[in-house]
Design a protein around this motif. Structure first.
Motif, PDB file in Angstrom:
ATOM      1  N   ALA A  75       0.800  -1.187  -0.027  1.00 20.98           N
ATOM      2  CA  ALA A  75      -0.045   0.138   0.047  1.00 20.98           C
ATOM      3  C   ALA A  75       0.837   1.389   0.033  1.00 20.98           C
ATOM      4  O   ALA A  75       0.571   2.147  -0.842  1.00 20.98           O
ATOM      5  CB  ALA A  75      -1.057   0.034   1.113  1.00 20.98           C
ATOM      6  N   ILE A  76       1.976   1.314   0.875  1.00 22.32           N
ATOM      7  CA  ILE A  76       2.732   2.403   0.906  1.00 22.32           C
ATOM      8  C   ILE A  76       3.531   2.425  -0.430  1.00 22.32           C
ATOM      9  O   ILE A  76       3.621   3.789  -0.920  1.00 22.32           O
ATOM     10  CB  ILE A  76       3.789   2.237   1.909  1.00 22.32           C
ATOM     11  N   ALA A  77       4.098   1.628  -1.027  1.00 26.38           N
ATOM     12  CA  ALA A  77       4.932   1.641  -2.278  1.00 26.38           C
ATOM     13  C   ALA A  77       3.891   1.946  -3.522  1.00 26.38           C
ATOM     14  O   ALA A  77       4.323   2.874  -4.247  1.00 26.38           O
ATOM     15  CB  ALA A  77       5.386   0.494  -2.598  1.00 26.38           C
ATOM     16  N   ARG A  78       2.787   1.605  -3.493  1.00 31.95           N
ATOM     17  CA  ARG A  78       1.855   2.058  -4.432  1.00 31.95           C
ATOM     18  C   ARG A  78       1.467   3.365  -4.470  1.00 31.95           C
ATOM     19  O   ARG A  78       1.409   4.021  -5.478  1.00 31.95           O
ATOM     20  CB  ARG A  78       0.407   1.016  -4.426  1.00 31.95           C
ATOM     21  N   GLY A  79       1.183   3.828  -3.233  1.00 30.67           N
ATOM     22  CA  GLY A  79       1.131   5.518  -3.281  1.00 30.67           C
ATOM     23  C   GLY A  79       2.331   6.161  -3.642  1.00 30.67           C
ATOM     24  O   GLY A  79       1.953   7.103  -4.112  1.00 30.67           O
ATOM     25  N   LEU A  80       3.347   5.573  -3.438  1.00 33.14           N
ATOM     26  CA  LEU A  80       4.413   6.392  -3.793  1.00 33.14           C
ATOM     27  C   LEU A  80       4.812   6.460  -5.233  1.00 33.14           C
ATOM     28  O   LEU A  80       5.143   7.513  -5.784  1.00 33.14           O
ATOM     29  CB  LEU A  80       5.741   5.574  -3.291  1.00 33.14           C
ATOM     30  N   VAL A  81       4.408   5.209  -6.033  1.00 34.51           N
ATOM     31  CA  VAL A  81       4.532   5.287  -7.538  1.00 34.51           C
ATOM     32  C   VAL A  81       3.615   5.953  -8.120  1.00 34.51           C
ATOM     33  O   VAL A  81       3.542   6.371  -9.107  1.00 34.51           O
ATOM     34  CB  VAL A  81       4.634   3.941  -7.982  1.00 34.51           C
ATOM     35  N   THR A  82       2.273   6.157  -7.348  1.00 33.58           N
ATOM     36  CA  THR A  82       1.127   6.956  -7.877  1.00 33.58           C
ATOM     37  C   THR A  82       1.511   8.313  -8.000  1.00 33.58           C
ATOM     38  O   THR A  82       1.259   9.043  -8.823  1.00 33.58           O
ATOM     39  CB  THR A  82       0.052   6.653  -7.133  1.00 33.58           C
ATOM     40  N   GLU A  83       2.440   8.845  -6.735  1.00 30.94           N
ATOM     41  CA  GLU A  83       2.765  10.214  -6.801  1.00 30.94           C
ATOM     42  C   GLU A  83       3.874  10.349  -7.750  1.00 30.94           C
ATOM     43  O   GLU A  83       3.970  11.743  -8.029  1.00 30.94           O
ATOM     44  CB  GLU A  83       2.924  10.253  -4.966  1.00 30.94           C
ATOM     45  N   SER A  84       4.717   9.607  -7.672  1.00 27.87           N
ATOM     46  CA  SER A  84       6.059   9.926  -8.623  1.00 27.87           C
ATOM     47  C   SER A  84       6.208   8.650  -9.264  1.00 27.87           C
ATOM     48  O   SER A  84       6.977   7.780  -8.861  1.00 27.87           O
ATOM     49  CB  SER A  84       7.316  10.283  -7.195  1.00 27.87           C
ATOM     50  N   PRO A  85       5.810   8.712 -10.374  1.00 26.77           N
ATOM     51  CA  PRO A  85       6.035   7.534 -11.290  1.00 26.77           C
ATOM     52  C   PRO A  85       7.467   7.221 -11.928  1.00 26.77           C
ATOM     53  O   PRO A  85       7.800   5.981 -12.203  1.00 26.77           O
ATOM     54  CB  PRO A  85       5.074   7.792 -12.587  1.00 26.77           C
ATOM     55  N   ARG A  86       8.382   8.035 -11.448  1.00 22.22           N
ATOM     56  CA  ARG A  86       9.684   7.813 -11.981  1.00 22.22           C
ATOM     57  C   ARG A  86      10.537   7.539 -10.668  1.00 22.22           C
ATOM     58  O   ARG A  86      11.785   7.843 -10.693  1.00 22.22           O
ATOM     59  CB  ARG A  86      10.295   9.227 -12.556  1.00 22.22           C
TER      60      ARG A  86
END
Length: 549
Positions: free
Chosen positions: A497-508
């Motif tokens: 859940a945390i990692a998915r939130g991070l890639v959603t906010e910053s795809p790079r």
């Protein structure tokens, strides 16, 4: 790399309370010259640390020069005594005079004996009780003095000396609420009874307790009474303007401040207060012009340095850090012995990323004030940001030996903990960082605590600390580290859940994609994990490329 945490030196304040307060001896004709009164107070307005100064506080003593005098007229509406007063006989008046003379000469045992004999002969006369109370007070018998002042108050309920002196004893014993009540009662009774010097004495005692409670509206009223009694007292005028400002009546204080500056153009405290008022009114440019004008009126570098430091604060608060640095730098030139100016310059240079300049400034502050834990902590923080880890640890340790205040203690422990972590002393790091967090919640301290626990493979503790860091400040660094700790403790859905939130906010964010892939693979979702690893690999993540093989 976790960002370096900037330390801000906070201004402290000192409130000086009288250790002893002058006992009014006016029933016996005593008068004691008033001493200067005052305090040091600090207020914060619009993010600026404002030190508002007053005149020195009284260091009073028990009066030593009693003389017999007729009691002043009692107001017609004053309360009647509990019992009828029996007039003194000629022999009793002679004994009273002898007791007063002994007190005047400092022969307290003799005075006490005479007053007690007089009370035994005529218990209902207030003069004997008042004289005995003063004598017992001079002998540090507060309990006995309080008893006699209480008897005096019962026999002379319309007199202000009773509640005033009981208030003095309450102040000495730390019963401040009771002291305030008693001084207020004395102030209400003293009109048409007390000469101006005694009236001011009562008002100053009342002002001290109102200041202690930070009841600035009531303090304003009391100081208005002081300035009415002594309109030429410039210090009293300043204190009144200050009280009005502290009570939210800054605009109403302006005429008094300008009048004071007309009579004393070089008063730095008045110029600083004037600037504070304009800042609170949302007029920082006006405040800066007033400070510049005052700098041209003062006569020495030390005073100009104070004005320049306030100018620096205002400029920094409005975002002009370059101007703030220049003003603080000018302050160090005007007063090369002003440690605060050097520390402020160091703080501002660090804020602008000039860490070598900050180091030089903080070294100057520590050289001038080697016993300042705050300056030593600021120096330690700058050393840490420059990679001077061992020196930072030594400075932090020295700051901890200098009896720092709570905020400085937490900061010094933080620097000590990060320094220990960077020297791979993880146990010491955890101890220091845990101690820092107990004193002041901090996202940075919690982050480093989590990293220290992770380094010791205590993943559960790491996850707990990192979760606290995220709660306080959800930075990318904290969230990525929390995801790693959750993976290490097999809490895969939470990590995902945390990692998915991070890639959603910053795809790079390559690291976030890699963490997401690990969480998915740990839950047997191979296809999804390979897609996440591929995204991380395309962004240059070497471990993700290895995971795809």
């Amino acid at each position: 790399m976790v960002p370096y945490r900037r330390f801000r030196i906070s201004g402290g304040f000192d409130v000086t309370h009288p250790k002893r307060t002058i006992m009014l001896g006016l029933l016996l004709g005593l008068t004691t010259p008033s001493s200067a009164q005052g305090l040091v107070e600090v207020v914060t307005t619009t993010s600026i640390q404002n030190t508002l100064l007053q005149t020195p506080t009284v260091s009073p003593t028990v009066p030593k020069v009693p003389a017999p005098a007729a009691a002043p007229a009692t107001p017609a509406d004053a309360a009647r005594p509990a019992v009828a007063i029996t007039p003194l006989t000629d022999a009793q008046r002679t004994l009273l005079a002898q007791a007063q003379a002994a007190f005047q000469a400092g022969q307290y045992p003799l005075a006490r004996s005479a007053f007690e004999r007089l009370i035994a002969q005529n218990y209902t006369h207030p003069d004997a009780h008042f004289g005995l109370a003063l004598t017992l007070l001079a002998q540090n018998d507060d309990k006995g003095a309080a008893f006699e002042f209480t008897q005096f108050q019962a026999l002379a309920p319309g007199r202000y000396e009773g509640p005033y002196n009981l208030g003095v004893i309450a102040t000495r014993q730390g019963r401040f609420e009771e002291a305030l009540r008693l001084y207020t009662a004395a102030q209400g009774l003293m009109k048409d009874q007390a000469p101006p010097a005694a009236q001011r004495q009562v008002l100053e005692a009342l002002a001290t307790e109102q200041t202690r409670r930070r009841d600035y509206a009531a303090l304003t009223t009391t100081l208005e009474g002081v300035t009415t009694l002594e309109p030429g007292d410039l210090n009293a005028q300043f204190r009144l303007a200050q009280a009005r400002t502290l009570s939210g009546q800054g605009t109403a204080a302006l005429p008094g401040v300008y009048a004071l500056l007309q009579r004393a153009p070089a008063r730095v405290d008045a110029a600083l207060l004037l600037a504070d008022i304009y800042v609170t009114q949302g007029l920082p440019d006006r405040a800066l012009r007033e400070l510049d004008a005052a700098a041209g009126r003062v006569t020495n570098g030390g005073d100009r340095a104070q004005l320049l430091l306030r100018k620096s604060d205002i400029l920094a608060a409005r975002g002009d850090t370059r101007g703030a640095v220049l003003a603080a730098q000018d302050a160090t030139r005007e007063d090369a012995r002003n440690a605060l100016a050097f520390a402020r310059l160091g703080e501002l240079r660090a804020l602008r990323g000039d860490r070598p300049g900050a180091l030089t400034a903080y070294q100057g502050a520590v050289r001038l004030a080697p016993d300042s834990a705050a300056y030593r902590t600021g120096l330690a923080a700058v050393r840490l940001s420059l990679g001077q880890v061992a020196q930072a640890a030594r400075d932090a340790a020295q700051a901890l030996r200098l009896s720092p205040d709570a905020a400085t203690l937490a900061r010094a422990l933080y620097v000590q903990g990060v320094s220990a972590y960077q020297q791979r002393q993880y146990a010491q790091a955890r101890t220091a960082l845990q101690s820092s967090l107990r004193r002041a919640p901090s996202a940075d301290a919690a982050l480093w605590l989590g990293l220290s626990a992770y380094a010791q493979k205590d993943y559960a503790a790491a996850a707990s600390a990192l979760a606290e860091s995220v709660k306080l400040n959800p930075t990318i660094t904290a969230r990525q580290n929390l995801a790693s700790a959750l993976l290490a403790t097999a809490r895969y859905p939470e990590a995902e859940a945390i990692a998915r939130g991070l890639v959603t906010e910053s795809p790079r964010n390559a690291e976030a994609w890699y963490l997401l892939g690990l969480a998915q693979r740990s839950q047997q979702r191979t296809a999804e994990s390979r897609q996440s690893f591929k995204s991380a690999s395309n962004l240059g993540h070497s471990k993700a490329r290895e995971a795809l093989k």
